[in-house]
Design a protein around this motif. Structure first.
Motif, PDB file in Angstrom:
ATOM      1  N   MET A  22       0.828  -1.210   0.000  1.00 32.31           N
ATOM      2  CA  MET A  22       0.000   0.000   0.000  1.00 32.31           C
ATOM      3  C   MET A  22       0.858   1.254   0.000  1.00 32.31           C
ATOM      4  SD  MET A  22      -3.396  -0.770   2.321  1.00 32.31           S
ATOM      5  CE  MET A  22      -2.731   0.178   3.623  1.00 32.31           C
ATOM      6  N   THR A  23       1.957   1.260   0.754  1.00 30.90           N
ATOM      7  CA  THR A  23       2.774   2.468   0.822  1.00 30.90           C
ATOM      8  C   THR A  23       3.544   2.696  -0.473  1.00 30.90           C
ATOM      9  OG1 THR A  23       4.587   1.280   1.906  1.00 30.90           O
ATOM     10  CG2 THR A  23       3.003   2.394   3.331  1.00 30.90           C
ATOM     11  N   GLU A  24       3.681   1.671  -1.289  1.00 29.65           N
ATOM     12  CA  GLU A  24       4.345   1.817  -2.584  1.00 29.65           C
ATOM     13  C   GLU A  24       3.396   2.340  -3.657  1.00 29.65           C
ATOM     14  OE1 GLU A  24       5.766  -2.140  -3.202  1.00 29.65           O
ATOM     15  OE2 GLU A  24       7.525  -1.848  -1.920  1.00 29.65           O
ATOM     16  N   THR A  25       2.096   2.317  -3.373  1.00 23.84           N
ATOM     17  CA  THR A  25       1.092   2.762  -4.331  1.00 23.84           C
ATOM     18  C   THR A  25       1.140   4.276  -4.457  1.00 23.84           C
ATOM     19  OG1 THR A  25      -0.320   0.904  -3.734  1.00 23.84           O
ATOM     20  CG2 THR A  25      -1.361   2.753  -4.869  1.00 23.84           C
ATOM     21  N   LYS A  26       1.254   4.763  -5.677  1.00 26.82           N
ATOM     22  CA  LYS A  26       1.247   6.212  -5.898  1.00 26.82           C
ATOM     23  C   LYS A  26      -0.180   6.717  -5.763  1.00 26.82           C
ATOM     24  CE  LYS A  26       5.120   5.993  -8.968  1.00 26.82           C
ATOM     25  NZ  LYS A  26       6.203   6.864  -8.991  1.00 26.82           N
ATOM     26  N   MET A  27      -0.337   7.836  -5.065  1.00 30.10           N
ATOM     27  CA  MET A  27      -1.661   8.410  -4.848  1.00 30.10           C
ATOM     28  C   MET A  27      -1.651   9.877  -5.227  1.00 30.10           C
ATOM     29  SD  MET A  27      -2.832   6.925  -1.226  1.00 30.10           S
ATOM     30  CE  MET A  27      -2.404   5.281  -0.714  1.00 30.10           C
ATOM     31  N   ARG A  28      -2.752  10.311  -5.785  1.00 29.12           N
ATOM     32  CA  ARG A  28      -2.935  11.727  -6.081  1.00 29.12           C
ATOM     33  C   ARG A  28      -3.887  12.274  -5.038  1.00 29.12           C
ATOM     34  NH1 ARG A  28      -4.646  14.336 -11.848  1.00 29.12           N
ATOM     35  NH2 ARG A  28      -4.761  16.473 -11.141  1.00 29.12           N
TER      36      ARG A  28
END
Length: 94
Positions: A22-28
């Motif tokens: 989850m922490t590797e997932t890029k989020m806008r």
């Protein structure tokens, strides 16, 4: 995930592995003009009087991605505009 570990539903190792993914997932994040304008348009199109739900849906739409939520009400609202996924889908290996 912490709740699942405490309840014995998930091992600590499995929870930490999912947390890493989850922490590797890029989020806008909402905050730029484009995402705020998109949220406004979504809310107006659906006749909503607040932007709260539209903000989440706008980000998913702008990213051309699914909205991941545990809120069944938000999921029902979003299905008309974006693909909706469960948290388990996000945490699934592969």
């Amino acid at each position: 995930m912490l709740h699942d570990v405490s309840a014995g539903k998930r091992t600590e190792a499995a929870a930490m592995e999912a947390h890493e993914r989850m922490t590797e997932t890029k989020m806008r994040l909402l905050g730029d003009r484009v995402s705020r304008r998109a949220a406004w348009r979504i809310a107006r199109r659906h006749g909503w009087d607040t932007l709260r739900d539209a903000e989440y849906i706008a980000i998913a739409r702008l990213q051309a991605d699914a909205l991941v939520t545990v809120d069944p009400r938000l999921a029902a609202l979003a299905r008309e505009t974006v693909q909706v996924a469960a948290v388990d889908d996000l945490l699934a290996p592969g």
